[in-house]
Each structure stands twice: as C-alpha cells, then as structure tokens.
Design a protein around this motif. Sequence first.
Motif, mmCIF file in Angstrom:
data_model
loop_
_atom_site.group_PDB
_atom_site.id
_atom_site.type_symbol
_atom_site.label_atom_id
_atom_site.label_comp_id
_atom_site.label_asym_id
_atom_site.label_seq_id
_atom_site.Cartn_x
_atom_site.Cartn_y
_atom_site.Cartn_z
ATOM 1 N N GLU A 44 -29.500 121.046 119.628
ATOM 2 C CA GLU A 44 -29.074 121.561 121.115
ATOM 3 C C GLU A 44 -27.990 122.746 121.474
ATOM 4 O OE1 GLU A 44 -27.134 118.672 123.949
ATOM 5 O OE2 GLU A 44 -29.426 118.657 124.411
ATOM 6 N N GLY A 45 -27.969 123.585 121.745
ATOM 7 C CA GLY A 45 -27.075 124.502 122.121
ATOM 8 C C GLY A 45 -26.927 125.062 123.762
ATOM 9 N N TYR A 46 -25.226 125.256 123.654
ATOM 10 C CA TYR A 46 -25.451 125.434 125.140
ATOM 11 C C TYR A 46 -23.891 126.263 124.960
ATOM 12 C CZ TYR A 46 -21.517 121.479 124.986
ATOM 13 O OH TYR A 46 -20.750 120.436 124.903
ATOM 14 N N VAL A 47 -23.620 127.897 126.059
ATOM 15 C CA VAL A 47 -22.622 128.648 126.302
ATOM 16 C C VAL A 47 -21.800 127.505 126.219
ATOM 17 C CG1 VAL A 47 -21.790 130.647 127.049
ATOM 18 C CG2 VAL A 47 -24.059 130.394 126.075
ATOM 19 N N PHE A 48 -20.378 127.644 126.221
ATOM 20 C CA PHE A 48 -19.198 126.653 126.912
ATOM 21 C C PHE A 48 -18.050 127.771 126.751
ATOM 22 C CE2 PHE A 48 -18.573 126.560 121.759
ATOM 23 C CZ PHE A 48 -16.914 127.162 122.019
ATOM 24 N N GLU A 49 -18.284 128.893 126.328
ATOM 25 C CA GLU A 49 -16.920 130.182 126.583
ATOM 26 C C GLU A 49 -17.818 131.571 126.806
ATOM 27 O OE1 GLU A 49 -12.233 130.141 126.432
ATOM 28 O OE2 GLU A 49 -13.191 129.999 124.261
ATOM 29 N N THR A 50 -17.151 132.539 127.285
ATOM 30 C CA THR A 50 -17.004 133.942 127.104
ATOM 31 C C THR A 50 -16.491 135.226 127.322
ATOM 32 O OG1 THR A 50 -17.782 134.173 129.117
ATOM 33 C CG2 THR A 50 -19.828 133.330 128.327
ATOM 34 N N GLY A 51 -16.035 135.326 126.192
ATOM 35 C CA GLY A 51 -15.650 137.168 125.920
ATOM 36 C C GLY A 51 -16.014 138.662 127.028
ATOM 37 N N ARG A 52 -15.980 139.217 126.905
ATOM 38 C CA ARG A 52 -16.226 140.613 127.129
ATOM 39 C C ARG A 52 -17.744 140.545 126.642
ATOM 40 N NH1 ARG A 52 -18.222 145.156 126.677
ATOM 41 N NH2 ARG A 52 -17.983 145.809 124.830
ATOM 42 N N ALA A 53 -18.114 140.468 125.700
ATOM 43 C CA ALA A 53 -20.145 141.098 125.221
ATOM 44 C C ALA A 53 -20.259 139.316 124.374
ATOM 45 C CB ALA A 53 -19.578 142.307 124.801
ATOM 46 N N SER A 54 -19.016 138.830 123.821
ATOM 47 C CA SER A 54 -19.352 137.335 123.429
ATOM 48 C C SER A 54 -19.251 136.495 124.155
ATOM 49 C CB SER A 54 -18.497 137.325 122.332
ATOM 50 O OG SER A 54 -17.344 136.637 122.682
ATOM 51 N N MET A 55 -20.189 135.504 123.476
ATOM 52 C CA MET A 55 -20.348 133.723 123.566
ATOM 53 C C MET A 55 -20.201 132.872 122.774
ATOM 54 S SD MET A 55 -23.904 135.614 124.978
ATOM 55 C CE MET A 55 -24.075 136.768 123.864
ATOM 56 N N ASP A 56 -19.218 131.843 122.675
ATOM 57 C CA ASP A 56 -19.505 130.544 121.994
ATOM 58 C C ASP A 56 -20.794 129.877 122.775
ATOM 59 O OD1 ASP A 56 -17.280 131.867 120.412
ATOM 60 O OD2 ASP A 56 -15.797 131.142 122.172
ATOM 61 N N VAL A 57 -20.728 129.249 121.931
ATOM 62 C CA VAL A 57 -22.086 128.097 121.307
ATOM 63 C C VAL A 57 -21.835 126.897 120.973
ATOM 64 C CG1 VAL A 57 -24.235 128.123 121.386
ATOM 65 C CG2 VAL A 57 -23.952 129.938 121.704
ATOM 66 N N ARG A 58 -21.697 125.888 121.165
ATOM 67 C CA ARG A 58 -21.436 124.834 120.648
ATOM 68 C C ARG A 58 -22.968 124.007 120.548
ATOM 69 N NH1 ARG A 58 -21.577 118.629 121.448
ATOM 70 N NH2 ARG A 58 -20.227 118.436 119.619
#
Length: 144
Positions: free
Chosen positions: A64-78
């Motif tokens: 299971e994964g979900y986006v928890f933070e974004t930058g300008r063009a980036s996404m952090d996924v746990r």
Amino acid sequence: MSEILMPNHTNNLGRALGGSVLHWMDICGAIAARRFARRQVVTVSMDHVDFLAPITLGDVVTVEGYVFETGRASMDVRVTVRAERPAAGERRATATSFFTFVALDAEESPVEVPRLDCPDERQRALRDRALDQRTARRRDLAVE
C-alpha cells in the motif's frame, strides 16, 4: 496491490526475495504518485527499507502506498508491505520505506504537481504520521 508469494519470488528458504519486495514497493509507489499527479512519474529516491518480518511462500502480500508530501514537481510516498496467511487468520507488517517520485511532461521534463490537500482528519493523520516517521528515521540514521 496484492500478490501471492510464488516460488519464482522466493529464496532457498522459501521466503520472499528482497529484490522482489522492493520491485513491488516501487511499482505501488509509482501507481500512487501517478494517480496523484495524473502524469507519468519516475522514481528519484528511496529511503532505506526496513524488512520487519519474513514473507513465506504462499502468503498473500499487500503493498500500500500514499502521497504524504509534495514539492514543486516531486511527491513523497509512504509504502508499506503486509503479509497474510488467510487460513490462519494472521496478518503482519513486513516492510516499509519512503519513496520520492517526479512527475514528467510529454517531453519527459519535470512538471509541477498538484498541491497536497488533506480535507479530512483521517488523511491529515496519515500525512502527519508519515512525516513524523520519516523525520525519526532520518534522525536515527544520522546518529548511527
């Protein structure tokens, strides 16, 4: 994402190959990021992976994964991995990591992603938990 751990993804002990688990984690993270950005994405980085428990031949594996933070063009996924033995009614956490993906335009250049919005308490709690866990992991790694 769900898989059944089959022989071609196991080592000589009948447990999941780490590389197979990492592959599934990367795909799951990319799916979450791609759905969020509504664009093609590429993996930029992966924090160290904690393998918490083995996955045994025949186990049902849920990633299971979900986006928890974004930058300008980036996404952090746990990304988390759990294994289940349905006949025994057992479920256990088996692996976890944090991935960063970048969204691409048609020319494969980085492109801006939507701002992360957490409209309800459940989503805010997931985001906050992931941020806290990533911060703690980085702090622990810096101390070692």
